[in-house]
Design a protein around this motif. Structure first.
Motif, short mmCIF file in Angstrom:
data_model
loop_
_atom_site.label_atom_id
_atom_site.label_comp_id
_atom_site.label_asym_id
_atom_site.label_seq_id
_atom_site.Cartn_x
_atom_site.Cartn_y
_atom_site.Cartn_z
N LEU A 81 4.49 -1.78 21.07
CA LEU A 81 3.97 -0.48 21.50
C LEU A 81 4.77 0.01 22.70
N PRO A 82 4.98 1.34 22.81
CA PRO A 82 5.62 1.85 24.04
C PRO A 82 4.78 1.43 25.25
N ALA A 83 5.47 1.15 26.36
CA ALA A 83 4.79 0.60 27.54
C ALA A 83 3.66 1.51 28.02
N LEU A 117 1.95 9.07 -5.75
CA LEU A 117 1.01 10.16 -5.49
C LEU A 117 1.61 11.17 -4.52
N LEU A 118 2.34 10.63 -3.53
CA LEU A 118 2.99 11.54 -2.58
C LEU A 118 4.08 12.34 -3.29
N ALA A 119 4.84 11.65 -4.18
CA ALA A 119 5.92 12.34 -4.90
C ALA A 119 5.36 13.45 -5.79
N THR A 157 -9.16 13.26 1.66
CA THR A 157 -10.14 12.28 1.15
C THR A 157 -10.34 11.17 2.18
N ALA A 158 -9.21 10.69 2.73
CA ALA A 158 -9.28 9.63 3.73
C ALA A 158 -10.07 10.10 4.95
N ALA A 159 -9.76 11.31 5.41
CA ALA A 159 -10.42 11.84 6.61
C ALA A 159 -11.92 12.06 6.37
N ASP A 165 -11.99 4.52 -0.85
CA ASP A 165 -11.17 4.65 -2.06
C ASP A 165 -10.47 6.01 -2.06
N ILE A 166 -9.15 6.00 -2.08
CA ILE A 166 -8.43 7.28 -2.19
C ILE A 166 -7.65 7.34 -3.50
N GLY A 167 -7.99 6.46 -4.43
CA GLY A 167 -7.41 6.54 -5.77
C GLY A 167 -6.09 5.83 -5.94
N ALA A 208 -4.08 16.06 -0.17
CA ALA A 208 -5.38 15.72 -0.80
C ALA A 208 -5.80 14.30 -0.44
N LEU A 209 -4.83 13.38 -0.46
CA LEU A 209 -5.13 11.99 -0.08
C LEU A 209 -5.64 11.95 1.35
N MET A 210 -4.96 12.68 2.21
CA MET A 210 -5.34 12.65 3.63
C MET A 210 -6.73 13.24 3.82
N ALA A 236 -11.33 2.51 14.41
CA ALA A 236 -9.89 2.58 14.17
C ALA A 236 -9.64 3.22 12.80
N VAL A 237 -8.57 3.99 12.73
CA VAL A 237 -8.17 4.66 11.49
C VAL A 237 -7.16 3.77 10.76
N ASP A 238 -7.54 3.27 9.61
CA ASP A 238 -6.70 2.44 8.73
C ASP A 238 -6.43 1.05 9.31
N ALA A 239 -5.98 0.97 10.55
CA ALA A 239 -5.79 -0.32 11.24
C ALA A 239 -5.80 -0.03 12.73
N GLY A 253 -2.92 12.33 11.57
CA GLY A 253 -3.43 13.43 10.72
C GLY A 253 -4.82 13.13 10.21
N ASP A 254 -5.05 11.90 9.77
CA ASP A 254 -6.39 11.50 9.32
C ASP A 254 -7.41 11.74 10.44
N ALA A 255 -7.04 11.29 11.66
CA ALA A 255 -7.96 11.42 12.79
C ALA A 255 -8.25 12.89 13.06
N LEU A 286 -1.53 4.64 15.30
CA LEU A 286 -0.61 4.03 14.33
C LEU A 286 -1.39 3.35 13.21
N GLY A 287 -0.85 3.46 12.01
CA GLY A 287 -1.44 2.79 10.86
C GLY A 287 -0.38 1.98 10.15
N THR A 288 -0.23 2.22 8.85
CA THR A 288 0.72 1.41 8.08
C THR A 288 2.18 1.76 8.39
N GLY A 289 2.41 2.85 9.10
CA GLY A 289 3.80 3.21 9.43
C GLY A 289 4.25 2.59 10.74
N ALA A 290 3.42 1.74 11.35
CA ALA A 290 3.76 1.19 12.67
C ALA A 290 4.91 0.22 12.60
N VAL A 316 0.85 -1.20 0.00
CA VAL A 316 0.00 0.00 0.00
C VAL A 316 0.88 1.25 0.00
N ARG A 317 1.93 1.20 0.79
CA ARG A 317 2.81 2.38 0.83
C ARG A 317 3.51 2.58 -0.52
N ALA A 318 3.86 1.48 -1.18
CA ALA A 318 4.48 1.61 -2.51
C ALA A 318 3.49 2.21 -3.50
N1 LIG Z 1 0.66 8.27 2.85
C1 LIG Z 1 -0.52 8.52 2.31
O1 LIG Z 1 -0.63 8.81 1.15
C2 LIG Z 1 -1.71 8.40 3.12
C3 LIG Z 1 -1.60 7.93 4.41
N2 LIG Z 1 -2.64 7.88 5.20
C4 LIG Z 1 -2.49 7.55 6.60
O2 LIG Z 1 -1.17 7.53 6.98
C5 LIG Z 1 -0.86 6.35 7.69
C6 LIG Z 1 0.59 6.07 7.55
O3 LIG Z 1 1.22 7.23 8.02
P1 LIG Z 1 2.70 7.26 8.55
O4 LIG Z 1 3.62 6.74 7.55
O5 LIG Z 1 2.95 8.63 9.06
O6 LIG Z 1 2.68 6.20 9.71
P2 LIG Z 1 1.84 6.11 11.04
O7 LIG Z 1 1.02 7.33 11.26
O8 LIG Z 1 1.20 4.80 11.05
O9 LIG Z 1 2.99 6.06 12.13
C7 LIG Z 1 4.18 6.78 11.98
C8 LIG Z 1 4.58 7.49 13.25
O10 LIG Z 1 4.48 6.65 14.37
C9 LIG Z 1 5.76 6.36 14.92
N3 LIG Z 1 5.77 4.94 15.23
C10 LIG Z 1 5.76 3.90 14.37
N4 LIG Z 1 5.70 2.73 15.04
C11 LIG Z 1 5.66 3.04 16.33
C12 LIG Z 1 5.59 2.28 17.51
N5 LIG Z 1 5.52 0.94 17.49
N6 LIG Z 1 5.55 2.91 18.69
C13 LIG Z 1 5.60 4.24 18.74
N7 LIG Z 1 5.66 5.03 17.67
C14 LIG Z 1 5.70 4.44 16.48
C15 LIG Z 1 6.75 6.75 13.86
O11 LIG Z 1 7.96 7.09 14.42
C16 LIG Z 1 6.02 7.92 13.22
O12 LIG Z 1 6.14 9.08 13.99
C17 LIG Z 1 -1.80 5.34 7.12
O13 LIG Z 1 -2.05 4.24 7.97
C18 LIG Z 1 -3.04 6.16 6.92
O14 LIG Z 1 -3.77 6.27 8.13
C19 LIG Z 1 -3.89 8.47 4.79
O15 LIG Z 1 -3.81 9.80 5.16
C20 LIG Z 1 -4.13 8.35 3.33
C21 LIG Z 1 -2.98 8.84 2.54
#
Ligand SMILES: NC(=O)C1=CN([C@@H]2O[C@H](COP(=O)(O)OP(=O)(O)OC[C@H]3O[C@@H](n4cnc5c(N)ncnc54)[C@H](O)[C@@H]3O)[C@@H](O)[C@H]2O)[C@@H](O)CC1
Length: 520
Positions: free
Chosen positions: A148-150, A17-19, A29-31, A243-245, A25-27, A193-196, A74-76, A140-144, A10-12
């Motif tokens: 988790l911190p304690a 689109l981010l580039a 739409t998601a929000a 759908d965010i395209g 705009a994606l955010m 939950a937002v995204d996951a 940000g979405d939240a 946290l979403g796909t960037g997790a 998904v990130r790939a």
């Molecule tokens: N990138 C995009 O184009 C879009 C992303 N969207 C949203 O963006 C999310 C992904 O955003 P990000 O890449 O910013 O990632 P996240 O918002 O999921 O998390 C990243 C942040 O959390 C911290 N982090 C990661 N794992 C952690 C952990 N285990 N304990 C504590 N802190 C932790 C990171 O250091 C960073 O600050 C998606 O799940 C979705 O909700 C949506 O806005 C739609 C568009």
């Protein structure tokens, strides 16, 4: 089929689109999609009367958000701004002391309130979360990263209670480790939950020690594989895709989930011009003097599912009963298009002959129960293996690929099913309360779970009969065997549900499932 992708895929897909500068705009739409679901859920709860004070109304409702540092937060925040604009009292708990700047600006401009999070404020903030009409989990979403911190894990537990085993009632009051029962969020609390859900691995569904348990997850761009797999699916609740395209066409889905429409569209049907041989002949080795019933159930299920002809190789104790119920079944050898072997501890030599015949003529086969004990190497033909957890343990141990316990397999069915699929170069359909069908390439089919009433002796034999019939009637087509397994499991679950309703009691005997299949 609903298709689930890893977080990396998904990130790939987001990257171009981010580039191109479309991130905000994606955010937005998601929000907007997230806010729509939040408003709908609040309104629905109001209309259905599960209201407490202001609960259910958007204006005046109490919304508390857990907000992380990244785009998930940000979405939240943008969605929170939308709800605040409509008169909701929205509070954002700033979990990491850093929030998305544009989201924060929009949120405060709409009248949202921000609370910092510190360990000292744990009980106060947990109480705030418990009192909310709606909690939005945007930590946290796909960037997790895993773990988790304690402090965050402690806050989630103080709010939602200790994780419960799957068998326990959701939201049952539990000890928070203090020796006294911890107050917990109401099991009916609306958590979106937002995204996951935070703590859930969006790719694998692994939940670690603590994760948010949501009633609803609003996911963006593509379904996340982890929300379709055990643990993650339970934590996510209902999943809505916004759908965010994103273009996912160049990405391989990690998970397939059959949908009801697939049963209609993909179920093999006889074609005009078919004859009994072209429709598909199944060779079946099932049942023994000791376990005649398994042979009867498997044979009858295959006949009820539909084949051109069924050739049954079994002792007289089995064939006698089978022929009373299904006189159309043929006993003895002959040409077949597929094999099913194993239910009811059949004669090992007969099963071995069937395996040799399948390999010689390149015919597909399904191997269940007793047949699995013959496997010591990958077969030179395509096959579906259908172990339950105990049989998978025995299989992996015999092949020298580790010795997991039954509990290990039940705790992580995907990893173990995939390992067996890779070692045996076969599709492995691991039966359980959440059946997983693994391909050697590591991708899986994860049908929605059937009713727990199917947990009764003989239902696995019925499934083998269904799968054998599907193999025979699709032989020569290019249908993927794991997808075929998913169709069989989905049909089995559907028949189990009907059988449970028809019997009016809380079980579905294998024979009753069979009656449904046969349309009686
Ligand atoms: N990138 C995009 O184009 C879009 C992303 N969207 C949203 O963006 C999310 C992904 O955003 P990000 O890449 O910013 O990632 P996240 O918002 O999921 O998390 C990243 C942040 O959390 C911290 N982090 C990661 N794992 C952690 C952990 N285990 N304990 C504590 N802190 C932790 C990171 O250091 C960073 O600050 C998606 O799940 C979705 O909700 C949506 O806005 C739609 C568009």
């Amino acid at each position: 089929m609903r298709l689930g992708y890893t977080a990396a895929a998904v990130r790939a897909a987001e990257a171009p689109l981010l580039a191109a500068g479309h991130g905000e705009a994606l955010m937005r739409t998601a929000a907007a999609g997230l806010a729509t679901v939040c408003r709908r859920e609040l309104s629905t709860r109001h209309q259905t009367g599960s209201t407490r004070g202001t609960r259910g109304r958007i204006s005046g409702s109490r919304v508390v958000m857990l907000v992380g540092a990244g785009n998930n937060g940000g979405d939240a925040l943008f969605a929170g701004a939308n709800l605040a604009d409509r008169g909701a009292h929205v509070t954002a708990i700033d979990v990491f002391g850093k929030m998305h700047p544009a989201g924060t600006a929009a949120f405060t401009a709409a009248g949202g309130h921000i609370e910092p999070f510190t360990a000292e404020r744990m009980s106060e903030l947990a109480a705030l979360l418990r009192r909310a009409d709606l909690v939005i989990d945007g930590v946290l979403g796909t960037g997790a990263k895993p773990g988790l911190p304690a402090d965050l894990a402690a806050l989630i537990r103080a709010w939602q209670g200790e994780p419960q085993p799957a068998s326990a009632g959701a939201g049952t009051p539990a000890s928070a480790g203090t020796g006294t029962p911890a107050p917990v969020a109401s099991p009916s609390q609306l958590v979106i939950a937002v995204d996951a859900p935070t703590g859930v691995d969006a790719s694998t569904g692994a939940c670690g020690d603590t994760c948010v348990r949501a009633a609803h997850t609003v996911t963006f761009g593509a379904d996340k594989a982890g929300l379709m797999l055990p643990d993650g699916a339970a934590a996510a609740g209902q999943v809505t895709l916004v759908d965010i395209g994103l273009d996912m066409s160049s990405h391989v889905p990690a998970v397939h989930v059959p949908e009801p429409t697939d049963l209609t569209a993909l179920w093999p049907r006889p074609q005009t011009g078919d004859h009994k041989y072209s429709r598909g002949v199944l060779g079946l080795v099932a049942g023994s003097a000791r376990f005649p019933g398994a042979g009867v159930l498997t044979a009858s299920a295959a006949a009820a599912t539909g084949v051109g002809m069924l050739r049954l190789l079994a002792p007289p104790e089995v064939t006698g009963t089978v022929l009373q119920n299904n006189p159309e079944i043929v006993t003895g050898t002959g040409r077949v298009q597929a094999w099913a072997i194993g239910p009811g501890a059949p004669d090992r030599l007969t099963m071995q002959h069937a395996i040799t015949a399948a390999e010689t003529h390149n015919l597909p086969l399904v191997i269940d129960a007793g047949g699995l004990s013959l496997l010591t190497r990958p077969l030179e033909t395509s096959c579906i293996l259908t172990p339950h957890a105990g049989e998978l343990v025995a299989l992996l141990s015999r092949l020298g690929t580790g010795a997991p316990s039954r509990a290990d397999v039940e705790a992580d069915p995907v990893t173990h099913a995939v390992r067996a699929a890779q070692v045996l170069e076969a599709v492995v359909l691991l039966k359980g309360n959440r059946t997983i069908i693994a391909r050697p390439d590591g991708t899986v089919v994860a049908p929605a779970p059937g009713p727990a009433t199917l947990a009764t002796a003989g239902t696995g034999d019925v499934l083998t009969g269904i799968l054998g019939a599907l193999l025979a009637t699709t032989s020569g087509t290019d249908i993927d065997l794991a997808d075929l397994g998913g169709l069989g499991v989905a049909m089995h679950a559907r028949a189990g549900t009907h059988a449970t309703h028809a019997s009016g009691v809380v079980t579905a005997l294998a024979g009753e499932v069979l009656e449904v299949l046969a349309g009686r």
